[in-house]
Design a protein around this motif. Structure first.
Motif, PDB file in Angstrom:
ATOM      1  N   SER A  78       0.832  -1.206   0.000  1.00 56.19           N
ATOM      2  CA  SER A  78       0.000   0.000   0.000  1.00 56.19           C
ATOM      3  C   SER A  78       0.865   1.255   0.000  1.00 56.19           C
ATOM      4  CB  SER A  78      -0.953  -0.010   1.202  1.00 56.19           C
ATOM      5  OG  SER A  78      -0.244   0.177   2.413  1.00 56.19           O
ATOM      6  N   ILE A  79       1.998   1.212   0.726  1.00 55.13           N
ATOM      7  CA  ILE A  79       2.923   2.355   0.749  1.00 55.13           C
ATOM      8  C   ILE A  79       3.571   2.537  -0.621  1.00 55.13           C
ATOM      9  CG2 ILE A  79       5.074   3.236   1.752  1.00 55.13           C
ATOM     10  CD1 ILE A  79       4.276   1.697   4.328  1.00 55.13           C
ATOM     11  N   GLU A  80       4.015   1.398  -1.198  1.00 51.61           N
ATOM     12  CA  GLU A  80       4.670   1.480  -2.508  1.00 51.61           C
ATOM     13  C   GLU A  80       3.698   1.951  -3.581  1.00 51.61           C
ATOM     14  OE1 GLU A  80       7.055  -1.340  -5.708  1.00 51.61           O
ATOM     15  OE2 GLU A  80       6.425  -2.165  -3.783  1.00 51.61           O
ATOM     16  N   ASP A  81       2.437   1.469  -3.523  1.00 52.41           N
ATOM     17  CA  ASP A  81       1.442   1.908  -4.506  1.00 52.41           C
ATOM     18  C   ASP A  81       1.207   3.412  -4.427  1.00 52.41           C
ATOM     19  OD1 ASP A  81       1.087  -0.645  -5.461  1.00 52.41           O
ATOM     20  OD2 ASP A  81      -0.707  -1.063  -4.269  1.00 52.41           O
ATOM     21  N   PHE A  82       1.238   3.964  -3.203  1.00 53.76           N
ATOM     22  CA  PHE A  82       1.048   5.405  -3.036  1.00 53.76           C
ATOM     23  C   PHE A  82       2.244   6.179  -3.600  1.00 53.76           C
ATOM     24  CE2 PHE A  82       1.347   9.378  -0.615  1.00 53.76           C
ATOM     25  CZ  PHE A  82       0.069   9.899  -0.822  1.00 53.76           C
ATOM     26  N   ILE A  83       3.457   5.674  -3.302  1.00 49.05           N
ATOM     27  CA  ILE A  83       4.672   6.344  -3.787  1.00 49.05           C
ATOM     28  C   ILE A  83       4.709   6.344  -5.315  1.00 49.05           C
ATOM     29  CG2 ILE A  83       7.197   6.164  -3.886  1.00 49.05           C
ATOM     30  CD1 ILE A  83       7.058   5.045  -1.009  1.00 49.05           C
ATOM     31  N   GLN A  84       4.322   5.198  -5.906  1.00 50.93           N
ATOM     32  CA  GLN A  84       4.369   5.077  -7.369  1.00 50.93           C
ATOM     33  C   GLN A  84       3.128   5.663  -8.046  1.00 50.93           C
ATOM     34  OE1 GLN A  84       7.051   4.109  -8.880  1.00 50.93           O
ATOM     35  NE2 GLN A  84       8.112   3.534  -6.969  1.00 50.93           N
ATOM     36  N   ARG A 106       0.081   4.754  -7.944  1.00 54.20           N
ATOM     37  CA  ARG A 106      -0.894   3.791  -8.449  1.00 54.20           C
ATOM     38  C   ARG A 106      -2.208   3.893  -7.686  1.00 54.20           C
ATOM     39  NH1 ARG A 106       3.919   0.319  -8.941  1.00 54.20           N
ATOM     40  NH2 ARG A 106       3.550  -0.448  -6.811  1.00 54.20           N
ATOM     41  N   THR A 107      -2.176   4.615  -6.562  1.00 52.88           N
ATOM     42  CA  THR A 107      -3.379   4.804  -5.769  1.00 52.88           C
ATOM     43  C   THR A 107      -3.288   6.140  -5.032  1.00 52.88           C
ATOM     44  OG1 THR A 107      -4.738   3.906  -3.983  1.00 52.88           O
ATOM     45  CG2 THR A 107      -2.370   3.579  -3.818  1.00 52.88           C
ATOM     46  N   ASN A 108      -4.452   6.668  -4.655  1.00 51.59           N
ATOM     47  CA  ASN A 108      -4.491   7.895  -3.855  1.00 51.59           C
ATOM     48  C   ASN A 108      -4.835   7.613  -2.399  1.00 51.59           C
ATOM     49  OD1 ASN A 108      -3.871   9.708  -5.964  1.00 51.59           O
ATOM     50  ND2 ASN A 108      -5.981   9.559  -6.724  1.00 51.59           N
ATOM     51  N   ASP A 109      -4.930   6.332  -2.048  1.00 53.88           N
ATOM     52  CA  ASP A 109      -5.236   5.961  -0.666  1.00 53.88           C
ATOM     53  C   ASP A 109      -4.057   6.313   0.235  1.00 53.88           C
ATOM     54  OD1 ASP A 109      -7.641   4.969  -1.523  1.00 53.88           O
ATOM     55  OD2 ASP A 109      -6.892   2.910  -1.743  1.00 53.88           O
ATOM     56  N   ASP A 110      -4.351   7.111   1.263  1.00 51.71           N
ATOM     57  CA  ASP A 110      -3.292   7.575   2.171  1.00 51.71           C
ATOM     58  C   ASP A 110      -2.768   6.397   3.014  1.00 51.71           C
ATOM     59  OD1 ASP A 110      -1.634   8.871   3.883  1.00 51.71           O
ATOM     60  OD2 ASP A 110      -3.091  10.396   4.509  1.00 51.71           O
ATOM     61  N   PRO A 111      -1.451   6.087   2.931  1.00 46.13           N
ATOM     62  CA  PRO A 111      -0.899   4.952   3.679  1.00 46.13           C
ATOM     63  C   PRO A 111      -0.370   5.345   5.059  1.00 46.13           C
ATOM     64  CG  PRO A 111       0.772   5.770   2.203  1.00 46.13           C
ATOM     65  CD  PRO A 111      -0.430   6.692   2.054  1.00 46.13           C
ATOM     66  N   ILE A 112      -0.783   6.507   5.575  1.00 47.67           N
ATOM     67  CA  ILE A 112      -0.200   7.007   6.815  1.00 47.67           C
ATOM     68  C   ILE A 112      -0.342   6.004   7.967  1.00 47.67           C
ATOM     69  CG2 ILE A 112      -2.305   8.218   7.535  1.00 47.67           C
ATOM     70  CD1 ILE A 112       1.310   9.512   7.943  1.00 47.67           C
ATOM     71  N   LEU A 113      -1.487   5.299   8.016  1.00 46.10           N
ATOM     72  CA  LEU A 113      -1.701   4.347   9.100  1.00 46.10           C
ATOM     73  C   LEU A 113      -0.798   3.118   8.972  1.00 46.10           C
ATOM     74  CD1 LEU A 113      -5.606   4.445   9.362  1.00 46.10           C
ATOM     75  CD2 LEU A 113      -3.944   5.599  10.827  1.00 46.10           C
ATOM     76  N   SER A 114      -0.375   2.839   7.748  1.00 49.02           N
ATOM     77  CA  SER A 114       0.482   1.669   7.529  1.00 49.02           C
ATOM     78  C   SER A 114       1.927   1.927   7.929  1.00 49.02           C
ATOM     79  CB  SER A 114       0.427   1.249   6.052  1.00 49.02           C
ATOM     80  OG  SER A 114      -0.882   0.915   5.667  1.00 49.02           O
ATOM     81  N   LEU A 115       2.331   3.194   7.910  1.00 46.09           N
ATOM     82  CA  LEU A 115       3.748   3.520   8.121  1.00 46.09           C
ATOM     83  C   LEU A 115       4.253   3.054   9.484  1.00 46.09           C
ATOM     84  CD1 LEU A 115       3.881   7.096   6.565  1.00 46.09           C
ATOM     85  CD2 LEU A 115       4.926   5.024   5.653  1.00 46.09           C
TER      86      LEU A 115
END
Length: 280
Positions: free
Chosen positions: A223-229, A231-240
């Motif tokens: 999910s973090i990589e998808d946000f960086i690349q 591929r998605t606009n879903d905020d991965p802040i909770l995953s960090l």
């Protein structure tokens, strides 16, 4: 008197054809009874052969599913009403078990393994022309199974591929699905489908097995990589934070064991820093 005798002769003449028909029916009935007896004897012989084979399947399946100390066989058939009643004879290390004993000897896993064994025996006993057109549906076949027994169950299910038309297995056990994916590999074609609920209904969706079978840590990393690349606009802040915690505990597992007991990431990082396992 003569007239009465003549009336009797008249009736005899009139009813000759009916009497002949009756005699023929009697002879036919006797012949049918002989044929019925022959076919009944043949049927009983075939039933014994079928049931012996059927119970051999049950016994072998049960052993294959991890219950090696048990033996399953067919007891004497008892009659109730106009139909035979067929039971199970179960031995544990060659000792007969009564129905009363089963509750204390059989685990929940054994019971479910026996149920699956009987079901598999039904499929294995079908004529080949029926087998190849059969659709097999299994609903959570590994409930109460440990990893070893789950693996054995998967192998039994895979034995049916190529022998039946299609197999559909429902399960909500992720460990079972992961193990299935590992065992099957690329040898057998299968589809992974997931039931998802929305506000209106439940829909069936195709699932990428590689993504679906990832553990939580790798899902968060993706999910973090998808946000960086982008591929998605879903905020991965909770995953960090979760990823960071997991990475620290995985990478420094041996070093963490040498520290005093730590209950949170802050304590672990402080301990690792003081012990010079990490730098500021």
């Amino acid at each position: 008197d003569q007239l009465a005798q003549l009336e009797i002769l008249k009736l005899r003449t009139q009813q000759t054809s009916i009497c002949k028909e009756y005699e023929d029916l009697i002879k036919g009935s006797e012949q049918n009874n002989i044929e019925i007896q022959k076919k009944t004897t043949k049927l009983e012989t075939e039933q014994v052969a079928f049931l012996n084979k059927y119970f051999e399947h049950i016994d072998r399946n049960f052993k294959d599913l991890g219950s090696k100390n048990f033996s399953i066989s067919r007891p004497q058939t008892s009659g109730k009403g106009d139909k035979p009643v067929i039971g199970l004879r179960i031995l544990y290390k060659n000792h007969d078990l009564s129905n009363h004993d089963l509750s204390s000897v059989f685990s929940e896993s054994d019971r479910r393994a026996l149920a699956l064994s009987i079901f598999l025996a039904k499929v294995q006993s079908l004529p080949k022309d029926e087998q190849v057109t059969s659709l097999i549906v299994l609903d959570d076949p590994v409930t109460s199974f440990d990893d070893n027994r789950s693996t054995k169950a998967i192998n039994k299910i895979l034995d049916l591929t190529g022998k039946v038309d299609q197999i559909i297995t429902f399960s909500h056990y992720l460990s079972f699905l992961k193990r299935f994916h590992q065992i099957v590999g690329k040898d057998i074609q299968y589809q992974l489908l997931q039931l998802n609920q929305n506000s209106e209904s439940t829909i069936i969706e195709h699932v990428d097995s590689k993504k679906f079978l990832l553990d939580d840590h790798n899902k968060n990393l993706n999910s973090i990589e998808d946000f960086i690349q982008k591929r998605t606009n879903d905020d991965p802040i909770l995953s960090l934070r979760i990823v960071f915690d997991t990475e620290i505990k995985r990478r420094f597992k041996p070093q963490i064991k040498t520290l005093d007991k730590s209950f949170n990431t802050s304590d672990i990082l402080t301990g690792l820093l003081k012990a010079d396992f990490i730098s500021s």
